[in-house]
Design an enzyme around this catalytic site. Structure first.
Site, short mmCIF file in Angstrom:
data_model
loop_
_atom_site.label_atom_id
_atom_site.label_comp_id
_atom_site.label_asym_id
_atom_site.label_seq_id
_atom_site.Cartn_x
_atom_site.Cartn_y
_atom_site.Cartn_z
CG ASP A 26 -5.18 5.24 -6.47
OD1 ASP A 26 -4.20 5.88 -6.05
OD2 ASP A 26 -5.08 4.32 -7.29
CD GLU A 68 2.01 2.05 -10.54
OE1 GLU A 68 2.53 2.36 -11.61
OE2 GLU A 68 0.92 2.51 -10.16
CG HIS A 126 -1.78 3.34 -6.01
ND1 HIS A 126 -1.82 4.41 -6.86
CD2 HIS A 126 -0.89 2.46 -6.54
CE1 HIS A 126 -0.99 4.17 -7.90
NE2 HIS A 126 -0.41 3.01 -7.70
C1 ACM Z 1 -1.38 -0.51 -12.73
O1 ACM Z 1 -1.62 -0.11 -13.88
N1 ACM Z 1 -0.69 0.26 -11.90
C2 ACM Z 1 -1.87 -1.77 -12.26
#
Ligand code: ACM
Length: 533
Positions: free
Chosen positions: A212, A328, A274
């Site tokens: 991440d 995201e 991420h």
């Molecule tokens: C997530 O909780 N962003 C997959």
């Protein structure tokens, strides 16, 4: 007001007492069999079988896998009972003891089902596949007195198993948990313990969010910079430390340990969002904008590096699934990146959503050629789904429904019922969590197959997963607190049939399970007082 409080307190006392009593009762022969997840069929007989130093564990056929399962059972029993049971194979037909037998004709039990029969002479576990034998052993474990979980020898306990007949198999094939060592690193030793707890619950997938923006936690030999830079970044608490990553040797140990407990490790290498840690190691993966988060898809070097990473990941993890994240992804950087805009033009893509799909499809192609299936969060639906992708539905169940209708396998983990980083009680009395509120009871109530699906479409729902994101989970002990017993409830959602589901019955069985978790040294959260519906 005062009167109400007294009344409330006495209700609490009675409830607590009943929890203790039911656990005590579970110690008496004839009262045992409080198993989580609940088996499909269970018939209690009369009498019991007692383990002694003469008991032998017989395995058939005499494959290395069956011998390993037999030895797992012997090793599990040894510390508390002091018994050093021998594992033998093959056996003479009339011997009594614990018999673990593969019977290929029992196909109806599926890959993970088993039949367990206990008579006064011994215990027999039969299954079509070794995983079924392993799950029969997990049930046998819960038929024994709770003290069997102690890692020190316990005197004065008779190691009895009530005579019983159990036929059991799981409802879903994917019964998973997610841990997030990217935000706060979790040691290999902790993962071993967590895998043991999962195995007791018949959970079978451990999804590791390995990368991440706060950290890159897996060694990639061809790109040592990923951990040299990415594992030294401040974690979510702003701290840095040495060795906060798994070497490839660590990974092999984790995978092997998990495989011996029928848990598959599902690696997640997050992309294209991420991805700040990867960009810190390889700034050429930043867009020309340059926004730290989403990989520059216009740059061929990004594709080359991520394929290089996946090439090693594919070799390290035997699971047929590789998770590439996909959630995201901040697309603002792509809008202002000359390279990404060129890619959109050249590939005739409509927009940034399609740019993400273009990238996911390329990653999928690479994984498929290497014999793996791609899994992604439900955002991968947005610009058009890659042909063979598995979708993990987290923003509710909409993505899961859409994917199942399109004939794609689905893992259900909606925030509403499966986000174990949410609070599990009143905010004031709980440690800092990400937000939300997910009680034990609500997890137990989850039904993974949405009503909107036809029976045919429902077959694509592979199962469920509890996600414990690590922003506010800095230690293994806290991960245990957030995971259990909510994970115990989820295990029952994933394994047990829907019919006859009862919160009161689950809660009653939970008392016994919690005593086992105590002896295993698990820092679970004590449940709120029972509220019978
Ligand atoms: C997530 O909780 N962003 C997959």
């Amino acid at each position: 007001m005062h009167k109400m409080k007294v009344c409330f307190e006495s209700v609490i006392l009675v409830m607590l007492l009943s929890l203790v009593l039911s656990a005590e009762e579970a110690q008496k022969p004839g009262f045992r069999g409080k198993i989580i997840p609940k088996p499909q069929e269970i018939q209690q007989g009369d009498g019991m079988f007692t383990l002694t130093e003469k008991t032998v564990i017989f395995v058939r056929p005499s494959t290395s896998e069956m011998k390993a399962i037999g030895q797992y059972l012997a090793d599990f029993l040894a510390p508390a009972t002091g018994l050093k049971l021998k594992v033998k194979s093959p056996w003479l037909s009339k011997l009594s003891g614990i018999v673990l037998e593969i019977d290929p004709s029992r196909k109806a039990l599926g890959d993970e089902g088993y039949v367990l029969t206990c008579t006064q002479k011994g215990v027999t576990i039969t299954a079509a596949k070794p995983a079924g034998i392993f799950y029969g052993i997990q049930t046998l474990r819960q038929l024994l007195p709770v003290q069997v979980e102690s890692r020190q020898q316990v005197e004065g306990v008779e190691w009895t198993v009530p005579c019983v007949s159990i036929k059991d198999q799981p409802r879903f094939r994917w019964r998973g948990m997610l841990l997030d060592p990217a935000r706060h690193f979790l040691s290999k030793e902790f993962l071993f313990k967590y895998i043991d707890i999962m195995a007791m619950h018949k959970l079978n997938r451990l999804h590791l969010h390995l990368t991440d923006s706060q950290g890159w936690r897996v060694e990639i030999k061809r790109y040592p910079g990923l951990v040299e830079v990415g594992a030294r970044l401040p974690n979510f608490s702003g701290k840095t430390g040495e060795g906060w990553f798994y070497t490839q040797d660590d990974i092999r140990q984790i995978v092997t340990y998990a495989a011996g407990r029928y848990v598959a490790i599902i690696p997640e290498i997050e992309m294209p969002g991420h991805s700040g840690a990867a960009q810190d190691a390889f700034p050429e993966m930043l867009c020309t904008s340059p926004l730290r988060n989403s990989l520059c898809i216009g740059n061929d070097r990004t594709i080359e590096i991520m394929e290089g990473v996946l090439a090693e990941v594919v070799g390290l993890f035997p699971s047929p699934y590789v998770h590439i994240g996909g959630d995201e992804c901040n697309k603002a950087g792509w809008k202002n990146c000359t390279r990404c805009q060129t890619r959109i033009r050249v590939e005739k893509l409509k927009n940034e959503e399609e740019l993400q799909s273009y990238f996911v499809r390329r990653m999928e192609k690479f994984l498929n050629v290497n014999g793996k299936m791609l899994v992604g969060w439900d955002e991968i639906l947005e610009g058009g789904l890659a042909p063979n992708a598995v979708v993990q539905s987290w923003r509710g169940v909409k993505g899961g429904i859409e994917a199942a209708r399109a004939g794609h396998d689905v893992i259900m983990s909606p925030t509403s019922h499966c986000y174990f980083d949410y609070y599990q009680g009143p905010k004031e009395s709980e440690p800092r969590a990400i937000g939300g509120n997910l009680t034990l009871e609500k997890v137990y109530d989850y039904e993974p197959v949405p009503e909107e699906l036809t029976p045919e479409q429902s077959k694509y729902i592979m199962g469920v997963q509890g996600n414990l994101w690590g922003e506010y989970v800095a230690t293994g002990s806290h991960a245990e607190y957030m995971s259990f017993p909510r994970g115990s409830a989820l295990a029952e959602v994933g394994w047990s049939v829907r019919e006859g589901k009862s919160w009161a019955d689950f809660y009653d069985r939970l008392g016994t399970l919690l005593r086992r978790l105590d002896l295993m040294g698990v820092n679970y959260r004590k449940p709120d007082v029972m509220r019978v519906k």
